[in-house]
Design a protein around this motif. Structure first.
Motif, PDB file in Angstrom:
ATOM      1  N   SER A  59     -31.595  -1.410  29.539  1.00 17.00           N
ATOM      2  CA  SER A  59     -31.289  -1.803  30.917  1.00 17.00           C
ATOM      3  C   SER A  59     -31.198  -0.581  31.829  1.00 17.00           C
ATOM      4  O   SER A  59     -31.128  -0.715  33.045  1.00 17.00           O
ATOM      5  N   ASP A  60     -31.199   0.614  31.237  1.00 15.86           N
ATOM      6  CA  ASP A  60     -31.166   1.846  32.023  1.00 15.86           C
ATOM      7  C   ASP A  60     -32.521   2.190  32.629  1.00 15.86           C
ATOM      8  O   ASP A  60     -32.612   3.064  33.487  1.00 15.86           O
ATOM      9  N   VAL A  61     -33.591   1.530  32.175  1.00 10.04           N
ATOM     10  CA  VAL A  61     -34.923   1.829  32.687  1.00 10.04           C
ATOM     11  C   VAL A  61     -34.963   1.498  34.171  1.00 10.04           C
ATOM     12  O   VAL A  61     -34.561   0.419  34.596  1.00 10.04           O
ATOM     13  N   ASN A  62     -35.428   2.456  34.951  1.00  5.89           N
ATOM     14  CA  ASN A  62     -35.571   2.207  36.380  1.00  5.89           C
ATOM     15  C   ASN A  62     -36.574   3.182  36.976  1.00  5.89           C
ATOM     16  O   ASN A  62     -36.909   4.194  36.377  1.00  5.89           O
ATOM     17  N   LEU A  63     -37.021   2.820  38.138  1.00  6.50           N
ATOM     18  CA  LEU A  63     -37.906   3.683  38.910  1.00  6.50           C
ATOM     19  C   LEU A  63     -37.262   3.939  40.273  1.00  6.50           C
ATOM     20  O   LEU A  63     -37.918   3.868  41.302  1.00  6.50           O
ATOM     21  N   SER A  64     -35.973   4.225  40.245  1.00  7.95           N
ATOM     22  CA  SER A  64     -35.236   4.384  41.503  1.00  7.95           C
ATOM     23  C   SER A  64     -35.427   5.752  42.138  1.00  7.95           C
ATOM     24  O   SER A  64     -35.132   5.913  43.318  1.00  7.95           O
ATOM     25  N   ASN A  80     -42.735   3.879  47.795  1.00  3.89           N
ATOM     26  CA  ASN A  80     -43.854   2.951  47.783  1.00  3.89           C
ATOM     27  C   ASN A  80     -43.444   1.591  47.228  1.00  3.89           C
ATOM     28  O   ASN A  80     -44.033   0.574  47.603  1.00  3.89           O
ATOM     29  N   LEU A  81     -42.436   1.572  46.373  1.00  4.31           N
ATOM     30  CA  LEU A  81     -41.958   0.306  45.817  1.00  4.31           C
ATOM     31  C   LEU A  81     -41.185  -0.504  46.842  1.00  4.31           C
ATOM     32  O   LEU A  81     -41.153  -1.734  46.769  1.00  4.31           O
ATOM     33  N   THR A  82     -40.554   0.168  47.801  1.00  2.37           N
ATOM     34  CA  THR A  82     -39.711  -0.537  48.777  1.00  2.37           C
ATOM     35  C   THR A  82     -40.508  -1.451  49.694  1.00  2.37           C
ATOM     36  O   THR A  82     -39.936  -2.320  50.344  1.00  2.37           O
ATOM     37  N   GLU A  83     -41.812  -1.284  49.733  1.00  6.57           N
ATOM     38  CA  GLU A  83     -42.665  -2.118  50.578  1.00  6.57           C
ATOM     39  C   GLU A  83     -42.861  -3.520  50.006  1.00  6.57           C
ATOM     40  O   GLU A  83     -43.401  -4.394  50.681  1.00  6.57           O
ATOM     41  N   TYR A  84     -42.434  -3.740  48.758  1.00  6.25           N
ATOM     42  CA  TYR A  84     -42.681  -5.014  48.070  1.00  6.25           C
ATOM     43  C   TYR A  84     -41.394  -5.523  47.426  1.00  6.25           C
ATOM     44  O   TYR A  84     -40.554  -4.748  46.989  1.00  6.25           O
ATOM     45  N   ASP A  85     -41.281  -6.843  47.336  1.00  7.48           N
ATOM     46  CA  ASP A  85     -40.140  -7.436  46.638  1.00  7.48           C
ATOM     47  C   ASP A  85     -40.230  -7.176  45.142  1.00  7.48           C
ATOM     48  O   ASP A  85     -39.215  -7.035  44.463  1.00  7.48           O
ATOM     49  N   LEU A  86     -41.458  -7.153  44.627  1.00  8.04           N
ATOM     50  CA  LEU A  86     -41.679  -7.015  43.193  1.00  8.04           C
ATOM     51  C   LEU A  86     -42.940  -6.184  42.968  1.00  8.04           C
ATOM     52  O   LEU A  86     -43.937  -6.370  43.667  1.00  8.04           O
ATOM     53  N   THR A  87     -42.882  -5.273  41.996  1.00  6.19           N
ATOM     54  CA  THR A  87     -44.056  -4.492  41.619  1.00  6.19           C
ATOM     55  C   THR A  87     -44.270  -4.620  40.121  1.00  6.19           C
ATOM     56  O   THR A  87     -43.365  -4.352  39.329  1.00  6.19           O
ATOM     57  N   MET A  88     -45.460  -5.045  39.757  1.00  7.26           N
ATOM     58  CA  MET A  88     -45.866  -5.124  38.356  1.00  7.26           C
ATOM     59  C   MET A  88     -46.422  -3.759  37.972  1.00  7.26           C
ATOM     60  O   MET A  88     -47.255  -3.205  38.678  1.00  7.26           O
ATOM     61  N   VAL A  89     -45.938  -3.213  36.844  1.00  9.24           N
ATOM     62  CA  VAL A  89     -46.395  -1.912  36.369  1.00  9.24           C
ATOM     63  C   VAL A  89     -46.988  -2.101  34.976  1.00  9.24           C
ATOM     64  O   VAL A  89     -46.300  -2.508  34.051  1.00  9.24           O
ATOM     65  N   VAL A 168     -44.315  -4.209  32.842  1.00 15.12           N
ATOM     66  CA  VAL A 168     -42.929  -4.374  33.281  1.00 15.12           C
ATOM     67  C   VAL A 168     -42.920  -4.655  34.776  1.00 15.12           C
ATOM     68  O   VAL A 168     -43.891  -4.374  35.482  1.00 15.12           O
ATOM     69  N   PHE A 169     -41.809  -5.183  35.251  1.00  8.92           N
ATOM     70  CA  PHE A 169     -41.665  -5.516  36.667  1.00  8.92           C
ATOM     71  C   PHE A 169     -40.436  -4.811  37.229  1.00  8.92           C
ATOM     72  O   PHE A 169     -39.403  -4.725  36.557  1.00  8.92           O
ATOM     73  N   PHE A 170     -40.572  -4.339  38.462  1.00 13.07           N
ATOM     74  CA  PHE A 170     -39.479  -3.654  39.146  1.00 13.07           C
ATOM     75  C   PHE A 170     -39.301  -4.244  40.534  1.00 13.07           C
ATOM     76  O   PHE A 170     -40.272  -4.633  41.192  1.00 13.07           O
ATOM     77  N   ASP A 171     -38.027  -4.282  40.976  1.00 12.73           N
ATOM     78  CA  ASP A 171     -37.759  -4.739  42.335  1.00 12.73           C
ATOM     79  C   ASP A 171     -37.952  -3.582  43.312  1.00 12.73           C
ATOM     80  O   ASP A 171     -38.276  -2.461  42.915  1.00 12.73           O
ATOM     81  N   VAL A 177     -36.863  -5.751  36.228  1.00 12.41           N
ATOM     82  CA  VAL A 177     -36.685  -7.189  36.398  1.00 12.41           C
ATOM     83  C   VAL A 177     -37.257  -7.880  35.165  1.00 12.41           C
ATOM     84  O   VAL A 177     -38.428  -7.711  34.856  1.00 12.41           O
ATOM     85  N   GLY A 178     -36.453  -8.627  34.445  1.00  6.44           N
ATOM     86  CA  GLY A 178     -36.928  -9.360  33.283  1.00  6.44           C
ATOM     87  C   GLY A 178     -37.227  -8.456  32.102  1.00  6.44           C
ATOM     88  O   GLY A 178     -36.841  -7.282  32.069  1.00  6.44           O
ATOM     89  N   ASP A 179     -37.943  -9.005  31.131  1.00  5.27           N
ATOM     90  CA  ASP A 179     -38.311  -8.282  29.919  1.00  5.27           C
ATOM     91  C   ASP A 179     -39.722  -7.724  30.037  1.00  5.27           C
ATOM     92  O   ASP A 179     -40.538  -8.234  30.801  1.00  5.27           O
ATOM     93  N   SER A 180     -39.984  -6.700  29.248  1.00  2.56           N
ATOM     94  CA  SER A 180     -41.335  -6.130  29.221  1.00  2.56           C
ATOM     95  C   SER A 180     -42.247  -7.060  28.429  1.00  2.56           C
ATOM     96  O   SER A 180     -41.802  -7.833  27.587  1.00  2.56           O
ATOM     97  N   GLU A 181     -43.533  -6.963  28.702  1.00  4.11           N
ATOM     98  CA  GLU A 181     -44.566  -7.705  27.972  1.00  4.11           C
ATOM     99  C   GLU A 181     -45.383  -6.681  27.217  1.00  4.11           C
ATOM    100  O   GLU A 181     -46.049  -5.854  27.810  1.00  4.11           O
ATOM    101  N   LEU A 182     -45.305  -6.719  25.891  1.00  3.98           N
ATOM    102  CA  LEU A 182     -46.046  -5.778  25.061  1.00  3.98           C
ATOM    103  C   LEU A 182     -47.344  -6.424  24.609  1.00  3.98           C
ATOM    104  O   LEU A 182     -47.344  -7.535  24.101  1.00  3.98           O
ATOM    105  N   GLY A 183     -48.447  -5.739  24.816  1.00  2.00           N
ATOM    106  CA  GLY A 183     -49.753  -6.254  24.440  1.00  2.00           C
ATOM    107  C   GLY A 183     -50.398  -7.024  25.568  1.00  2.00           C
ATOM    108  O   GLY A 183     -49.849  -7.159  26.659  1.00  2.00           O
ATOM    109  N   VAL A 184     -51.584  -7.538  25.292  1.00  3.01           N
ATOM    110  CA  VAL A 184     -52.333  -8.298  26.293  1.00  3.01           C
ATOM    111  C   VAL A 184     -51.886  -9.743  26.195  1.00  3.01           C
ATOM    112  O   VAL A 184     -52.030 -10.364  25.159  1.00  3.01           O
ATOM    113  N   PRO A 185     -51.306 -10.287  27.281  1.00  3.11           N
ATOM    114  CA  PRO A 185     -50.849 -11.695  27.225  1.00  3.11           C
ATOM    115  C   PRO A 185     -52.014 -12.659  27.162  1.00  3.11           C
ATOM    116  O   PRO A 185     -53.101 -12.350  27.576  1.00  3.11           O
TER     117      PRO A 185
END
Length: 185
Positions: A59-64, A80-89, A168-171, A177-185
């Motif tokens: 839960s310490d992971v962040n891009l603050s 650059n992240l502040t321009e969006y509600d959510l950023t998929m990385v 992963v997703f960041f606000d 935000v949420g859990d990471s997705e490992l691999g190709v969904p």
């Protein structure tokens, strides 16, 4: 491709290429390739299969707070992240076949995102393979930004990545935000 075992409905294979006619190896390379090929049965028989345990990111992971460069040499920061509600990385590497194969699909997704959502990628080996990473992005028709890793990204996110690709997703504040997705969904 040699089958190793079947578990339930899944069959596991040992895959290798014994045709190196499309490359021009040196005599030393040919000798090494032949040694590896002659040992394939031993290698195949020593493979151990076990279920994957996907660890959740801390839960310490962040891009603050970060500042890095994109593949194109532009500066990219948390601002650059502040321009969006959510950023998929999406975190990928040039040597990861599934990562490269999913690039055109990621571009399609990027084109469908609502205005308040962004998508970027981080090429984890861009410091060594920036030319190849650029080539992959160009050939895939990708218009989204790809970041190059640095110490800040390593400490804030990449140290938690256990496989590629990882999404992963960041606000807007850089919080996970949420859990990471490992691999190709």
């Amino acid at each position: 491709v040699d089958p190793i075992t079947t578990v339930g409905e899944d069959t596991y294979y040992f895959a290798y290429n014994d045709d190196y006619s499309k490359i021009t190896p040196t005599d030393a390379d040919k000798s090494n390739i032949e040694k590896m090929l002659s040992a394939r049965e031993s290698l195949k028989n020593s493979i151990c299969l076990f279920p994957a345990e996907i660890e959740k990111m801390s839960s310490d992971v962040n891009l603050s707070s970060f500042n890095t460069k994109t593949l194109n040499g532009d500066t990219f920061t948390q601002e650059n992240l502040t321009e969006y509600d959510l950023t998929m990385v999406n975190v990928w590497t040039t040597w990861c076949g599934p990562c490269v194969q999913e690039m055109p699909e990621l571009q399609k997704l990027y084109e469908m995102l609502p205005e308040n959502v962004n998508m970027i990628t981080i090429c984890a080996d861009a410091d060594e393979e920036s030319a190849l990473a650029k080539q992959i992005m160009e050939e895939s028709g990708c218009a989204f930004q790809t970041l190059c890793p640095n110490e800040q990204l390593e400490q804030s996110l990449l140290k938690e990545v256990t496989g590629y690709p990882t999404t992963v997703f960041f606000d807007r504040d850089g919080n996970l935000v949420g859990d990471s997705e490992l691999g190709v969904p």
